[in-house]
Design a protein around this motif. Structure first.
Motif, PDB file in Angstrom:
ATOM      1  N   GLU A   6       0.827  -1.199   0.000  1.00 49.00           N
ATOM      2  CA  GLU A   6       0.000   0.000   0.000  1.00 49.00           C
ATOM      3  C   GLU A   6       0.864   1.252   0.000  1.00 49.00           C
ATOM      4  OE1 GLU A   6      -2.023  -2.934   2.953  1.00 49.00           O
ATOM      5  OE2 GLU A   6      -0.009  -2.222   2.466  1.00 49.00           O
ATOM      6  N   SER A   7       0.291   2.323  -0.502  1.00 49.28           N
ATOM      7  CA  SER A   7       0.956   3.626  -0.476  1.00 49.28           C
ATOM      8  C   SER A   7      -0.109   4.714  -0.529  1.00 49.28           C
ATOM      9  CB  SER A   7       1.936   3.782  -1.646  1.00 49.28           C
ATOM     10  OG  SER A   7       1.246   3.692  -2.877  1.00 49.28           O
ATOM     11  N   GLY A   9      -0.818   6.989   2.048  1.00 44.80           N
ATOM     12  CA  GLY A   9      -1.302   7.495   3.320  1.00 44.80           C
ATOM     13  C   GLY A   9      -0.622   8.805   3.682  1.00 44.80           C
ATOM     14  N   LEU A  20      -5.433   6.179  -1.736  1.00 48.19           N
ATOM     15  CA  LEU A  20      -4.543   5.081  -1.408  1.00 48.19           C
ATOM     16  C   LEU A  20      -4.417   4.153  -2.613  1.00 48.19           C
ATOM     17  CD1 LEU A  20      -5.769   4.129   2.180  1.00 48.19           C
ATOM     18  CD2 LEU A  20      -4.159   5.919   1.476  1.00 48.19           C
ATOM     19  N   CYS A  22      -2.748   0.288  -3.913  1.00 52.88           N
ATOM     20  CA  CYS A  22      -2.265  -1.030  -3.504  1.00 52.88           C
ATOM     21  C   CYS A  22      -1.806  -1.746  -4.767  1.00 52.88           C
ATOM     22  CB  CYS A  22      -3.374  -1.809  -2.815  1.00 52.88           C
ATOM     23  SG  CYS A  22      -2.967  -3.532  -2.448  1.00 52.88           S
ATOM     24  N   THR A 112      -0.882   1.291   5.532  1.00 54.66           N
ATOM     25  CA  THR A 112      -0.416   2.670   5.377  1.00 54.66           C
ATOM     26  C   THR A 112      -1.245   3.558   6.311  1.00 54.66           C
ATOM     27  OG1 THR A 112       0.036   4.445   3.773  1.00 54.66           O
ATOM     28  CG2 THR A 112      -1.970   3.175   3.419  1.00 54.66           C
ATOM     29  N   GLN A 113      -0.569   4.464   6.997  1.00 56.17           N
ATOM     30  CA  GLN A 113      -1.210   5.282   8.018  1.00 56.17           C
ATOM     31  C   GLN A 113      -1.951   6.458   7.390  1.00 56.17           C
ATOM     32  OE1 GLN A 113      -1.208   4.961  11.587  1.00 56.17           O
ATOM     33  NE2 GLN A 113      -2.721   6.628  11.429  1.00 56.17           N
TER      34      GLN A 113
END
Length: 118
Positions: A6-7, A9, A20, A22, A112-113
């Protein structure tokens, strides 16, 4: 097995948007139902939504309906979560998951936060 990353965030103010992504690798991706989950601080992980392999079937958690949209690009082995009108209660770690045999969520990304400030 499907490897998921994932990316996208980050920190955003209430009312803002984030997208987001994935990215999947490994066994065939396009046949999987893909989903998004999240874990808020101090809470259990919860289902956010999912999308069928064709992209025509989508289900969402009630609290995100009308604000979040899941999409996928099978040619890129990617699934996306577009989040709009974000609220502080949307804060958490967001995970991408792939559904395997028996409709079990068998493969997971590292998360991802997402932090939404009031």
């Amino acid at each position: 097995q499907v490897q998921l990353v994932e990316s996208g965030g980050g920190l955003v103010q209430a009312g803002g948007s984030l997208r987001l992504s994935c990215t999947a690798s490994g066994r065939t991706f396009r046949t999987n139902v893909m989903g998004w989950f999240r874990r808020a601080p101090g809470k259990e992980r919860e289902y956010v939504g999912s999308i069928t392999w064709s992209g025509t079937g989508r289900i969402y958690l009630d609290s995100v309906k009308g604000r979040f949209t899941i999409s996928r690009d099978n040619a890129k082995n990617a699934v996306y979560l577009q989040m709009s009108s974000l609220k502080p209660e949307d804060t958490g770690v967001y995970y991408c998951a792939a559904q395997g045999v028996g409709s079990i969520w068998s493969d997971w990304g590292q998360g991802t936060q997402v932090t939404v400030s009031s």
